[in-house]
Design a protein around this motif. Structure first.
Motif, PDB file in Angstrom:
ATOM      1  N   TYR A 189      31.454  38.626 -47.159  1.00 31.04           N
ATOM      2  CA  TYR A 189      31.969  39.972 -47.420  1.00 31.04           C
ATOM      3  C   TYR A 189      33.028  40.359 -46.387  1.00 31.04           C
ATOM      4  O   TYR A 189      34.028  41.006 -46.721  1.00 31.04           O
ATOM      5  CB  TYR A 189      30.834  41.000 -47.388  1.00 31.04           C
ATOM      6  CG  TYR A 189      30.249  41.310 -48.748  1.00 31.04           C
ATOM      7  CD1 TYR A 189      31.047  41.758 -49.788  1.00 31.04           C
ATOM      8  CD2 TYR A 189      28.888  41.149 -48.999  1.00 31.04           C
ATOM      9  CE1 TYR A 189      30.510  42.040 -51.033  1.00 31.04           C
ATOM     10  CE2 TYR A 189      28.343  41.425 -50.238  1.00 31.04           C
ATOM     11  CZ  TYR A 189      29.159  41.875 -51.256  1.00 31.04           C
ATOM     12  OH  TYR A 189      28.633  42.142 -52.483  1.00 31.04           O
ATOM     13  N   LEU A 192      36.169  38.763 -47.465  1.00 24.12           N
ATOM     14  CA  LEU A 192      36.715  39.451 -48.644  1.00 24.12           C
ATOM     15  C   LEU A 192      37.463  40.713 -48.226  1.00 24.12           C
ATOM     16  O   LEU A 192      38.570  40.971 -48.697  1.00 24.12           O
ATOM     17  CB  LEU A 192      35.582  39.801 -49.614  1.00 24.12           C
ATOM     18  CG  LEU A 192      36.014  40.560 -50.878  1.00 24.12           C
ATOM     19  CD1 LEU A 192      36.804  39.656 -51.808  1.00 24.12           C
ATOM     20  CD2 LEU A 192      34.800  41.128 -51.612  1.00 24.12           C
ATOM     21  N   ASN A 193      36.853  41.500 -47.339  1.00 20.19           N
ATOM     22  CA  ASN A 193      37.518  42.710 -46.850  1.00 20.19           C
ATOM     23  C   ASN A 193      38.819  42.376 -46.136  1.00 20.19           C
ATOM     24  O   ASN A 193      39.804  43.111 -46.238  1.00 20.19           O
ATOM     25  CB  ASN A 193      36.597  43.478 -45.900  1.00 20.19           C
ATOM     26  CG  ASN A 193      35.578  44.312 -46.655  1.00 20.19           C
ATOM     27  OD1 ASN A 193      35.740  44.572 -47.833  1.00 20.19           O
ATOM     28  ND2 ASN A 193      34.520  44.704 -45.991  1.00 20.19           N
ATOM     29  N   VAL A 196      41.508  41.657 -48.787  1.00 17.79           N
ATOM     30  CA  VAL A 196      41.962  42.903 -49.422  1.00 17.79           C
ATOM     31  C   VAL A 196      42.826  43.709 -48.458  1.00 17.79           C
ATOM     32  O   VAL A 196      43.890  44.227 -48.836  1.00 17.79           O
ATOM     33  CB  VAL A 196      40.754  43.737 -49.888  1.00 17.79           C
ATOM     34  CG1 VAL A 196      41.207  45.101 -50.397  1.00 17.79           C
ATOM     35  CG2 VAL A 196      39.986  42.995 -50.986  1.00 17.79           C
ATOM     36  N   PHE A 219      42.051  35.927 -53.654  1.00 14.28           N
ATOM     37  CA  PHE A 219      40.946  36.866 -53.848  1.00 14.28           C
ATOM     38  C   PHE A 219      39.875  36.254 -54.762  1.00 14.28           C
ATOM     39  O   PHE A 219      38.671  36.408 -54.517  1.00 14.28           O
ATOM     40  CB  PHE A 219      41.471  38.166 -54.453  1.00 14.28           C
ATOM     41  CG  PHE A 219      40.404  39.210 -54.681  1.00 14.28           C
ATOM     42  CD1 PHE A 219      40.040  40.075 -53.672  1.00 14.28           C
ATOM     43  CD2 PHE A 219      39.759  39.309 -55.909  1.00 14.28           C
ATOM     44  CE1 PHE A 219      39.058  41.028 -53.868  1.00 14.28           C
ATOM     45  CE2 PHE A 219      38.774  40.248 -56.121  1.00 14.28           C
ATOM     46  CZ  PHE A 219      38.427  41.119 -55.096  1.00 14.28           C
ATOM     47  N   THR A 220      40.336  35.571 -55.820  1.00 11.14           N
ATOM     48  CA  THR A 220      39.400  34.943 -56.758  1.00 11.14           C
ATOM     49  C   THR A 220      38.532  33.915 -56.051  1.00 11.14           C
ATOM     50  O   THR A 220      37.318  33.821 -56.302  1.00 11.14           O
ATOM     51  CB  THR A 220      40.164  34.275 -57.910  1.00 11.14           C
ATOM     52  OG1 THR A 220      40.945  35.268 -58.592  1.00 11.14           O
ATOM     53  CG2 THR A 220      39.205  33.621 -58.907  1.00 11.14           C
ATOM     54  N   SER A 223      36.033  35.804 -53.908  1.00 11.78           N
ATOM     55  CA  SER A 223      35.088  36.479 -54.791  1.00 11.78           C
ATOM     56  C   SER A 223      34.114  35.486 -55.420  1.00 11.78           C
ATOM     57  O   SER A 223      32.918  35.762 -55.551  1.00 11.78           O
ATOM     58  CB  SER A 223      35.856  37.241 -55.880  1.00 11.78           C
ATOM     59  OG  SER A 223      34.976  37.981 -56.698  1.00 11.78           O
ATOM     60  N   SER A 224      34.627  34.313 -55.793  1.00 14.50           N
ATOM     61  CA  SER A 224      33.774  33.276 -56.377  1.00 14.50           C
ATOM     62  C   SER A 224      32.776  32.756 -55.358  1.00 14.50           C
ATOM     63  O   SER A 224      31.613  32.463 -55.694  1.00 14.50           O
ATOM     64  CB  SER A 224      34.635  32.125 -56.900  1.00 14.50           C
ATOM     65  OG  SER A 224      35.493  32.564 -57.933  1.00 14.50           O
ATOM     66  N   THR A 225      33.220  32.654 -54.109  1.00 12.32           N
ATOM     67  CA  THR A 225      32.315  32.204 -53.052  1.00 12.32           C
ATOM     68  C   THR A 225      31.182  33.205 -52.856  1.00 12.32           C
ATOM     69  O   THR A 225      30.016  32.826 -52.700  1.00 12.32           O
ATOM     70  CB  THR A 225      33.090  32.034 -51.727  1.00 12.32           C
ATOM     71  OG1 THR A 225      34.174  31.130 -51.932  1.00 12.32           O
ATOM     72  CG2 THR A 225      32.180  31.484 -50.637  1.00 12.32           C
ATOM     73  N   ILE A 226      31.534  34.507 -52.882  1.00 14.58           N
ATOM     74  CA  ILE A 226      30.499  35.543 -52.784  1.00 14.58           C
ATOM     75  C   ILE A 226      29.542  35.454 -53.971  1.00 14.58           C
ATOM     76  O   ILE A 226      28.320  35.563 -53.824  1.00 14.58           O
ATOM     77  CB  ILE A 226      31.133  36.942 -52.727  1.00 14.58           C
ATOM     78  CG1 ILE A 226      31.780  37.164 -51.375  1.00 14.58           C
ATOM     79  CG2 ILE A 226      30.092  38.027 -52.988  1.00 14.58           C
ATOM     80  CD1 ILE A 226      32.402  38.527 -51.213  1.00 14.58           C
ATOM     81  N   TYR A 227      30.106  35.240 -55.159  1.00 15.86           N
ATOM     82  CA  TYR A 227      29.283  35.126 -56.367  1.00 15.86           C
ATOM     83  C   TYR A 227      28.264  33.996 -56.217  1.00 15.86           C
ATOM     84  O   TYR A 227      27.073  34.179 -56.504  1.00 15.86           O
ATOM     85  CB  TYR A 227      30.176  34.875 -57.583  1.00 15.86           C
ATOM     86  CG  TYR A 227      29.434  34.363 -58.800  1.00 15.86           C
ATOM     87  CD1 TYR A 227      28.641  35.222 -59.560  1.00 15.86           C
ATOM     88  CD2 TYR A 227      29.511  33.023 -59.165  1.00 15.86           C
ATOM     89  CE1 TYR A 227      27.943  34.749 -60.667  1.00 15.86           C
ATOM     90  CE2 TYR A 227      28.827  32.541 -60.265  1.00 15.86           C
ATOM     91  CZ  TYR A 227      28.037  33.406 -61.015  1.00 15.86           C
ATOM     92  OH  TYR A 227      27.355  32.924 -62.101  1.00 15.86           O
TER      93      TYR A 227
END
Length: 578
Positions: A189, A192-193, A196, A219-220, A223-227
């Motif tokens: 996270y 990710l921040n 952004v 970003f994808t 985001s995919s890693t977080i998913y």
């Protein structure tokens, strides 16, 4: 860890204590209700007095209403206490960050600190609310229901003793494997921040280079890693529900089978069996709620650890026991100064820096990219501390002054100075909250900013967007210079702060400095020779070392680096390569 966080409940202790009080009353009534229902059923089957049934029914309704009221009160107080708890933590974390030195901030990252102030504190808030309400309600409901179940029939109640170890083992394994998974999620996270934040801050660069697809892909990927990480953690936590369902259905089947035999044998009434089923459900609901709280605690534990990391971080820069609060003049002296951002003497960015600046002098600093110019000037207001050696201001070691007094006397216009959301007046008054409108105008005239401000329809009341995005780079630099001048500092440091203005405006700013603030020590980092030609002293830097110190004329006559810069700017690029 828990003790350290609970002190931030602060003024919301009353609400935090009232919550479990009302929860306890609610649980007592919830446990009484099945007993009253059993009495109604048994009296109805046996055809006893209707008056008894009405009285018991009335008591049942009253208990239900009171339980509802107590439940609503506990929910209200829990929400107030948890929101206040989060507010206090957020306030303290933010205040602690404000005390950080640059070195402290470097140990974290901006994106990580944002995550800790938002997502992590929200997780802890939710966990706290569930703890003071559900984690109080669930054990009480479990204990009271068990006691009532044994009061009704100890044979049926023994069923629970076989189920509890199975649940405990399941929860232990879930907690063991889920905690490290959630720690990994929150680290991602942070990243990710960061993605952004960088994208939004540099959106003009992204669009000018047509890199939208690249940024979307970046970003994808994050985001995919977080998913994937979150899915892994949630899959572990998802085992909680099957474990609970197995326990619930096993209990119901065993109690149905044993209860039927007991009714046939005459040792259990129909009403008691119905009550037993209700107690079973209450016990299993209590266990289910406890498991939900444990899951929330699993998620919030890494967040709590990350919050405490910020709260426990102490600034590298502290005042001495009896700090000086008065700076006599703007003289500066470096004595054998070494500096490393990591306090590693093997990775020095400044090495054996020695020079002296008299109060009121104008000093130019030039050197190539990475030569240590910015690192040098950041040691004067103690944005960082030296690794070894000594920096003196006004004849005293900077460590002897209070940080507030030192920085009030040293105005620094950094390379990446920013403007904040608000009017031009509000931005300028960062330099001096009490400055009059006339003082604002005078500072802006000195910084060559008044002319363009007056052209704005709203003048000094013009609203500046976040980061100063609605003014040009040169206008932003002139506003930040004016802001620094309003402090009326003894030392003014400009770190390449006129790079975005034209040479004429730059010359006007320099001339204004000489004429208007002659007693202020002016240290100017510049790429243009014209910005330092009129300086009293020039410091030439190369690879973290002082390559030369002297007047502009002396440097032009004796210093090779100064000569090369001078020739390249005075004769043009081609002359250097002839």
């Amino acid at each position: 860890m828990i003790k350290n966080l609970l002190k931030y409940v602060g003024e919301y202790k009353k609400e935090a204590l009232l919550t479990p009080f009302f929860v306890t009353l609610e649980v007592i009534l919830d446990v009484i209700i099945p007993l009253l229902m059993a009495m109604i059923v048994d009296r109805g089957i046996t055809g006893k007095s209707q008056t008894d049934i009405l009285w018991i029914g009335s008591a049942l309704i009253l208990c239900a209403i009171l339980a509802l009221i107590f439940g609503m009160l506990s929910a209200r107080y829990a929400a107030t206490a948890s929101a206040g708890f989060a507010k206090n933590i957020r306030q303290q974390v933010f205040e602690n960050i404000q005390q950080f030195s640059f070195a402290n901030i470097d140990r974290f990252s901006t994106s990580s600190l944002v995550t800790r102030l938002t997502t992590d504190i929200t997780n802890v808030q939710n966990a706290f609310q569930m703890t003071i309400r559900i984690l109080v309600r669930s054990p009480l409901l479990f204990i009271f229901s068990i006691l009532m179940a044994f009061r009704l029939n100890d044979q049926l109640a023994l069923t629970f003793l076989f189920i509890i170890p199975f649940l405990a083992l399941g929860l232990f394994l879930i907690i063991k494997f889920a905690h490290p998974a959630f720690k990994q999620v929150f680290r991602i996270y942070d990243h990710l921040n960061q993605v952004v934040q960088e994208n939004l801050q540099g959106i003009r660069i992204v669009k000018s280079y047509v890199k939208e697809e690249h940024e979307v892909q970046k970003f994808t990927d994050v985001s995919s890693t977080i998913y994937r990480a979150f899915s892994k953690a949630e899959r572990i936590v998802a085992f909680n529900q099957p474990v609970m369902q197995i326990a619930i259905y096993t209990c119901l089947l065993l109690i149905s089978w044993i209860g039927a035999h007991l009714i046939v044998a005459g040792s259990l009434t129909t009403g008691e069996l119905m009550s037993m089923f209700m107690y079973v459900m209450q016990i299993l609901v209590a266990l289910n709620m406890m498991s939900m709280v444990f899951v929330m605690l699993i998620i919030s534990r890494p967040s709590a650890e990350r919050i405490l990391e910020v709260l426990d971080e102490k600034s590298d820069l502290t005042d001495s026991s009896n700090p000086l609060t008065t700076i006599t003049d703007g003289s500066v002296e470096f004595i054998n100064v070494d500096f490393s951002y990591t306090d590693d003497k093997e990775k020095l960015v400044l090495k054996q820096a020695n020079f002296q600046i008299q109060s009121g002098q104008t000093v130019g600093i030039i050197g190539g990219t990475g030569s240590g110019k910015t690192s040098l000037i950041q040691l004067i207001p103690r944005l960082y501390d030296v690794t070894s050696g000594q920096v003196k201001v006004g004849g005293q070691d900077v460590k002897d002054y209070s940080i507030e007094a030192l920085r009030d006397s040293v105005s620094v216009v950094l390379q990446n100075n920013v403007l904040f959301s608000g009017t031009i007046k509000e931005n300028l008054r960062w330099g001096n909250e009490q400055a009059t409108d006339q003082e604002l105008i005078e500072a802006c005239q000195l910084a060559q900013a008044d002319e363009f401000i007056q052209r704005f329809p709203n003048g000094y009341d013009t609203y500046i967007e976040q980061g100063g995005s609605n003014v040009s780079g040169g206008q932003k630099q002139r506003l930040t210079i004016a802001r620094a001048l309003l402090k009326k500092p003894k030392i003014l440091i400009l770190d390449d702060s006129t790079s975005a203005v034209d040479t004429k405006t730059d010359a006007l700013i320099q001339q204004a400095f000489y004429q208007t603030i002659p007693d202020t020590t002016k240290i100017i980092i510049a790429q243009r020779i014209t910005s330092v030609e009129q300086a009293d002293l020039v410091i030439v830097m190369e690879e973290g070392k002082i390559n030369g110190v002297g007047t502009p004329a002396e440097m032009l006559a004796t210093n090779q680096i100064y000569q090369e810069v001078y020739q390249s700017q005075q004769k043009g690029f081609g002359a250097v390569h002839e």
